[in-house]
Design an enzyme around this catalytic site. Structure first.
Site, short mmCIF file in Angstrom:
data_model
loop_
_atom_site.label_atom_id
_atom_site.label_comp_id
_atom_site.label_asym_id
_atom_site.label_seq_id
_atom_site.Cartn_x
_atom_site.Cartn_y
_atom_site.Cartn_z
N CYS A 115 -1.05 -13.12 -31.82
CA CYS A 115 0.15 -12.29 -32.02
C CYS A 115 1.45 -13.09 -31.91
O CYS A 115 2.49 -12.65 -32.39
CB CYS A 115 0.16 -11.14 -31.03
SG CYS A 115 -1.21 -10.01 -31.29
N HIS A 252 7.63 -8.56 -31.01
CA HIS A 252 6.28 -8.30 -31.52
C HIS A 252 5.96 -6.84 -31.23
O HIS A 252 6.27 -6.32 -30.16
CB HIS A 252 5.28 -9.23 -30.84
CG HIS A 252 3.85 -8.83 -31.09
ND1 HIS A 252 3.37 -8.62 -32.36
CD2 HIS A 252 2.82 -8.57 -30.24
CE1 HIS A 252 2.09 -8.26 -32.28
NE2 HIS A 252 1.74 -8.23 -31.01
N ASN A 282 -0.10 -2.58 -34.43
CA ASN A 282 0.03 -4.00 -34.10
C ASN A 282 -0.54 -4.82 -35.26
O ASN A 282 -1.75 -4.83 -35.47
CB ASN A 282 -0.72 -4.27 -32.79
CG ASN A 282 -0.62 -5.72 -32.34
OD1 ASN A 282 -0.18 -6.58 -33.10
ND2 ASN A 282 -1.05 -5.97 -31.12
O1 UT7 Z 1 -0.68 -7.91 -29.38
C1 UT7 Z 1 -0.77 -8.46 -28.13
C2 UT7 Z 1 -1.62 -7.98 -27.18
N1 UT7 Z 1 -2.00 -6.64 -27.06
C3 UT7 Z 1 -1.30 -5.81 -26.29
O2 UT7 Z 1 -0.19 -6.07 -25.95
C4 UT7 Z 1 -1.96 -4.56 -25.83
C5 UT7 Z 1 -1.71 -4.41 -24.36
N2 UT7 Z 1 -2.31 -3.25 -23.76
C6 UT7 Z 1 -1.91 -1.99 -24.09
O3 UT7 Z 1 -1.08 -1.77 -24.94
C7 UT7 Z 1 -2.50 -0.86 -23.28
O4 UT7 Z 1 -3.18 -1.37 -22.17
C8 UT7 Z 1 -3.46 0.04 -24.10
C9 UT7 Z 1 -2.68 0.84 -25.11
C10 UT7 Z 1 -4.50 -0.81 -24.77
C11 UT7 Z 1 -4.14 1.03 -23.16
O5 UT7 Z 1 -3.19 1.78 -22.43
P1 UT7 Z 1 -3.32 1.93 -20.85
O6 UT7 Z 1 -2.26 2.83 -20.42
O7 UT7 Z 1 -3.36 0.54 -20.27
O8 UT7 Z 1 -4.69 2.67 -20.71
P2 UT7 Z 1 -6.02 2.20 -19.96
O9 UT7 Z 1 -6.63 1.04 -20.66
O10 UT7 Z 1 -5.69 2.06 -18.52
O11 UT7 Z 1 -6.93 3.46 -20.19
C12 UT7 Z 1 -6.63 4.74 -19.63
C13 UT7 Z 1 -7.75 5.70 -19.98
C14 UT7 Z 1 -9.13 5.12 -19.70
O12 UT7 Z 1 -9.94 6.14 -19.19
P3 UT7 Z 1 -10.25 6.19 -17.62
O13 UT7 Z 1 -10.92 4.89 -17.30
O14 UT7 Z 1 -8.91 6.35 -16.97
O15 UT7 Z 1 -11.13 7.41 -17.51
C15 UT7 Z 1 -9.63 4.72 -21.07
O16 UT7 Z 1 -11.02 4.74 -21.19
O17 UT7 Z 1 -7.71 6.00 -21.39
C16 UT7 Z 1 -9.01 5.77 -21.95
N3 UT7 Z 1 -8.84 5.34 -23.34
C17 UT7 Z 1 -8.66 6.20 -24.35
N4 UT7 Z 1 -8.60 7.53 -24.40
C18 UT7 Z 1 -8.39 8.12 -25.59
C19 UT7 Z 1 -8.81 4.07 -23.82
N5 UT7 Z 1 -8.61 4.11 -25.14
C20 UT7 Z 1 -8.52 5.40 -25.50
C21 UT7 Z 1 -8.29 6.06 -26.71
N6 UT7 Z 1 -8.23 7.40 -26.73
N7 UT7 Z 1 -8.12 5.40 -27.88
#
Ligand code: UT7
Length: 325
Positions: A115, A252, A282
């Protein structure tokens, strides 16, 4: 004392026509429009058509950038294509762009920093232009992440999109002050201790397959804001500029929460942020030149504006640049 600067002559972009909405994704995996919008700010993304390659999109973006710069392709002597999704393992997709433009002189190569690829490409190109070895360059970011996504993994497949953006840079003699036009400073970083937090589980040397994108999203998120703000502070220190001097912040586009938190921590006013993540998702190395093209096309970014770019991604890699348009 005068010095060579890499001055932006123009920029352009290309998006595949197929729009993939959150609602469509919610029919394929256990997710919802509400979750995706709340956690990322993404409403929709583009997906390349069958047979539409990274180099095809890069060529469209390059042509748009050349038209915007009002210059002929034959005056380009360097093409740097940032991508993690090349057409083939080799040759570089950049040589397909070169051939597509009908250029047989100069040099073309790919660069891979995930990225952060566009910022790394900008830094590399800036260095080469300033040596005097090349005069006019295309820096392109083009990605078909749709081809490396695991479409059954809801934690990653909702985040990424396809697209391409390009910028034309020219070596020009400038007065040698921070008021110069062009790339004023670029700062690059990486830390391979984090390489397993965002990666593709395949490759020619390891599995002889292409593999799929894997990410510990929460871990990436945890590091993103501090890495981004650290390297932007480096760019401010190198030039003496501050957040107040910035006309446009073109980050980004990974996640609206990361963008807003970084801007807030840096003291950059929300109205200065250029955002496309809602429409593009992204697009990795393509996201910054896509956002730049948007803001140039609708006349937000104008000649003389001070533009701050930053990116962070797999590796981890991260970087920032200050460019006077
Ligand atoms: O391009 C460069 C690099 N990439 C990034 O910069 C991405 C960086 N990370 C992020 O943007 C965020 O961490 C995400 C958008 C990927 C995830 O958001 P988050 O607030 O960190 O959520 P999380 O990973 O802590 O997940 C929260 C909950 C989880 O359930 P539990 O464990 O709390 O029961 C996930 O399993 O949301 C669940 N979850 C989803 N639910 C519905 C994960 N993906 C999804 C989804 N739909 N697509």
């Amino acid at each position: 004392m005068t010095m060579q600067r890499s001055v932006v002559l123009g920029c352009g972009s290309y998006l595949p026509s197929r729009v993939l909405t959150n609602q469509e994704l919610a029919r394929a995996v256990e997710t919802s429009d509400e979750w995706i919008v709340q956690r990322t700010g993404i409403h929709e993304r583009r997906v390349a058509a069958a047979g539409e390659l990274t180099s095809d999109m890069a060529l469209h973006a390059a042509r748009a950038a050349l038209a915007n710069a009002k210059i002929d392709a034959q005056s380009i002597d360097l093409i740097v294509l940032a991508t993690s999704t090349p057409d083939q393992t080799f040759p570089a997709s950049a040589v397909s762009v070169q051939a597509g433009l009908g250029i047989t002189h100069g040099a073309a190569f790919d660069l891979q920093a995930v990225c952060s690829g566009f910022v790394f490409g900008l830094a590399t190109t800036d260095g080469l232009l300033r040596t005097g070895a090349f005069k006019r360059a295309l820096v392109i970011g083009s990605e078909t992440f749709s081809r490396i996504l695991d479409w059954s993994d809801r934690t990653t497949c909702v985040l990424f999109g396809d697209g391409a953006g390009a910028v034309v840079l020219e070596a020009q003699e400038q007065p040698g002050t921070r008021e110069d036009r062009g790339v004023l400073t670029v700062h690059l970083r990486s830390d391979g201790r984090h390489k397993n937090k965002l990666y593709v589980d395949g490759g020619p040397s390891s599995t002889q397959t292409v593999g799929h994108l894997r990410m510990e999203g929460r871990e990436v998120f945890k590091h993103a804001v501090s890495m981004i703000t650290d390297v932007v502070v480096d760019a401010f220190k190198a030039t003496g500029y501050t957040a107040n001097d910035i006309d446009w912040f073109v980050p980004h586009q990974a996640n609206k929460r990361i963008i807003d938190a970084s801007a807030h921590k840096l003291g950059i006013a929300p109205e200065k942020i250029v955002t496309t993540v809602d429409r593009h998702g992204n697009t990795s190395a393509a996201s910054i030149p896509l956002a730049l093209s948007d803001a140039v096309a609708d006349r937000r970014i104008k000649r003389g504006n001070l533009v701050l770019l930053e990116a962070m991604g797999g590796g981890f890699t991260w970087g920032a640049a200050l460019v006077r348009w």
